[in-house]
Scaffold this motif. Structure first.
Motif, PDB file in Angstrom:
ATOM      1  N   UNK A 107       0.833  -1.198   0.000  1.00  0.00           N
ATOM      2  CA  UNK A 107       0.000   0.000   0.000  1.00  0.00           C
ATOM      3  C   UNK A 107       0.865   1.244   0.000  1.00  0.00           C
ATOM      4  N   UNK A 108       0.404   2.269  -0.658  1.00  0.00           N
ATOM      5  CA  UNK A 108       1.100   3.548  -0.597  1.00  0.00           C
ATOM      6  C   UNK A 108       0.153   4.601  -0.032  1.00  0.00           C
ATOM      7  N   UNK A 109       0.740   5.566   0.686  1.00  0.00           N
ATOM      8  CA  UNK A 109      -0.037   6.616   1.331  1.00  0.00           C
ATOM      9  C   UNK A 109       0.696   7.936   1.165  1.00  0.00           C
ATOM     10  N   UNK A 110      -0.062   9.014   1.052  1.00  0.00           N
ATOM     11  CA  UNK A 110       0.495  10.360   1.022  1.00  0.00           C
ATOM     12  C   UNK A 110      -0.070  11.148   2.187  1.00  0.00           C
ATOM     13  N   UNK A 111       0.780  12.007   2.778  1.00  0.00           N
ATOM     14  CA  UNK A 111       0.355  12.801   3.924  1.00  0.00           C
ATOM     15  C   UNK A 111       1.110  14.119   3.939  1.00  0.00           C
ATOM     16  N   UNK A 112       0.627  15.033   4.753  1.00  0.00           N
ATOM     17  CA  UNK A 112       1.339  16.273   5.060  1.00  0.00           C
ATOM     18  C   UNK A 112       1.652  16.241   6.547  1.00  0.00           C
ATOM     19  N   UNK A 113       2.827  16.756   6.906  1.00  0.00           N
ATOM     20  CA  UNK A 113       3.258  16.706   8.309  1.00  0.00           C
ATOM     21  C   UNK A 113       3.857  18.041   8.704  1.00  0.00           C
ATOM     22  N   UNK A 114       3.505  18.487   9.909  1.00  0.00           N
ATOM     23  CA  UNK A 114       4.127  19.667  10.503  1.00  0.00           C
ATOM     24  C   UNK A 114       4.704  19.218  11.843  1.00  0.00           C
ATOM     25  N   UNK A 115       5.901  19.695  12.153  1.00  0.00           N
ATOM     26  CA  UNK A 115       6.537  19.234  13.385  1.00  0.00           C
ATOM     27  C   UNK A 115       7.491  20.251  13.967  1.00  0.00           C
ATOM     28  N   UNK A 116       8.044  19.900  15.126  1.00  0.00           N
ATOM     29  CA  UNK A 116       8.939  20.803  15.836  1.00  0.00           C
ATOM     30  C   UNK A 116       9.988  20.026  16.627  1.00  0.00           C
ATOM     31  N   UNK A 117      11.059  20.741  16.949  1.00  0.00           N
ATOM     32  CA  UNK A 117      12.076  20.264  17.885  1.00  0.00           C
ATOM     33  C   UNK A 117      12.581  21.477  18.646  1.00  0.00           C
ATOM     34  N   UNK A 118      12.430  21.453  19.968  1.00  0.00           N
ATOM     35  CA  UNK A 118      12.823  22.554  20.838  1.00  0.00           C
ATOM     36  C   UNK A 118      13.822  22.055  21.877  1.00  0.00           C
ATOM     37  N   UNK A 119      14.765  22.902  22.258  1.00  0.00           N
ATOM     38  CA  UNK A 119      15.711  22.577  23.334  1.00  0.00           C
ATOM     39  C   UNK A 119      15.975  23.839  24.144  1.00  0.00           C
ATOM     40  N   UNK A 120      15.988  23.681  25.467  1.00  0.00           N
ATOM     41  CA  UNK A 120      16.280  24.811  26.350  1.00  0.00           C
ATOM     42  C   UNK A 120      17.238  24.343  27.433  1.00  0.00           C
ATOM     43  N   UNK A 121      18.420  24.957  27.476  1.00  0.00           N
ATOM     44  CA  UNK A 121      19.394  24.618  28.512  1.00  0.00           C
ATOM     45  C   UNK A 121      19.043  25.315  29.804  1.00  0.00           C
ATOM     46  N   UNK A 122      18.587  24.555  30.786  1.00  0.00           N
ATOM     47  CA  UNK A 122      18.198  25.137  32.071  1.00  0.00           C
ATOM     48  C   UNK A 122      19.428  25.627  32.815  1.00  0.00           C
ATOM     49  N   UNK A 123      20.439  24.790  32.864  1.00  0.00           N
ATOM     50  CA  UNK A 123      21.754  25.150  33.377  1.00  0.00           C
ATOM     51  C   UNK A 123      22.746  24.140  32.814  1.00  0.00           C
ATOM     52  N   UNK A 124      23.984  24.285  33.124  1.00  0.00           N
ATOM     53  CA  UNK A 124      25.007  23.406  32.566  1.00  0.00           C
ATOM     54  C   UNK A 124      24.705  21.946  32.902  1.00  0.00           C
ATOM     55  N   UNK A 125      24.548  21.108  31.878  1.00  0.00           N
ATOM     56  CA  UNK A 125      24.303  19.687  32.070  1.00  0.00           C
ATOM     57  C   UNK A 125      22.846  19.288  32.181  1.00  0.00           C
ATOM     58  N   UNK A 126      21.910  20.242  32.134  1.00  0.00           N
ATOM     59  CA  UNK A 126      20.472  19.935  32.227  1.00  0.00           C
ATOM     60  C   UNK A 126      19.747  20.618  31.064  1.00  0.00           C
TER      61      UNK A 126
END
Length: 134
Positions: A37-56
Motif C-alpha cells: 500500500x502507498x499513502x500520502x500525507x502532510x506533516x508539521x513538526x517541531x524540535x525545541x531545546x532549552x538549557x536550564x543550566x550546565x548539564x540539564x
C-alpha cells in the motif's frame, strides 16, 4: 513494516527553536500480507531545546500528520496522527545522560469514529557522541 520518505522545508536553527518543519510524506506499507500500500500525507513538526543550566536540558519534539491519499481502503490505516514528547536530560558523566520523559499520542484510524490516545511516562538513558565517519 513500512518505508517512509519526507521532503519539505525546515525553518529556524537557534538556541531554543531547533526546527519547525512542513513536509510531504510518502509511505510504502508492507504490513499486510501480500499487500503493498502507498499513502500520502502532510506533516508539521517541531524540535525545541532549552538549557536550564550546565548539564540539564529540557527538550520537546513532535508532529501532526494528516493522511490524504491511499492506494486502497484499509480501515486500520491512520487518518490523523499527533505525537508529542517532553524530556528533561541530565548529564550523568561524560557523554551519558539520563532523564524522565512523557509522551502523548492521539490518532484516528480511517474506519473509526473516535480518536485513540496513549500517554507514556518513563526514564531514558542516552549515550551521545560523534563518531566522525565523514
Amino acid at each position: 513494516n513500512l518505508i517512509r520518505t519526507n521532503a519539505g522545508i525546515s525553518l529556524f536553527d537557534n538556541q531554543v527553536i531547533k526546527s519547525l518543519y512542513l513536509t510531504g510524506v510518502y509511505e510504502y506499507d508492507f504490513t499486510y500480507s501480500g499487500e503493498k500500500l502507498s499513502k500520502l500525507a502532510a506533516e508539521i513538526g517541531w524540535r525545541l531545546e532549552y538549557g536550564i543550566r550546565d548539564g540539564i536540558t529540557l527538550s520537546s519534539n513532535g508532529y501532526y500528520r494528516e493522511y490524504f491519499s491511499y492506494s486502497q481502503f484499509i480501515s486500520t490505516d491512520l487518518e490523523r496522527d499527533f505525537s508529542a514528547v517532553v524530556r528533561l536530560d541530565t548529564n550523568l558523566w561524560g557523554d551519558l545522560t539520563m532523564g524522565p520523559y512523557v509522551q502523548y499520542r492521539r490518532a484516528r484510524a480511517r474506519g473509526a469514529d473516535v480518536y485513540g490516545s496513549n500517554f507514556v511516562m518513563g526514564i531514558s538513558f542516552n549515550y551521545i557522541t560523534t563518531f566522525g565517519l565523514l
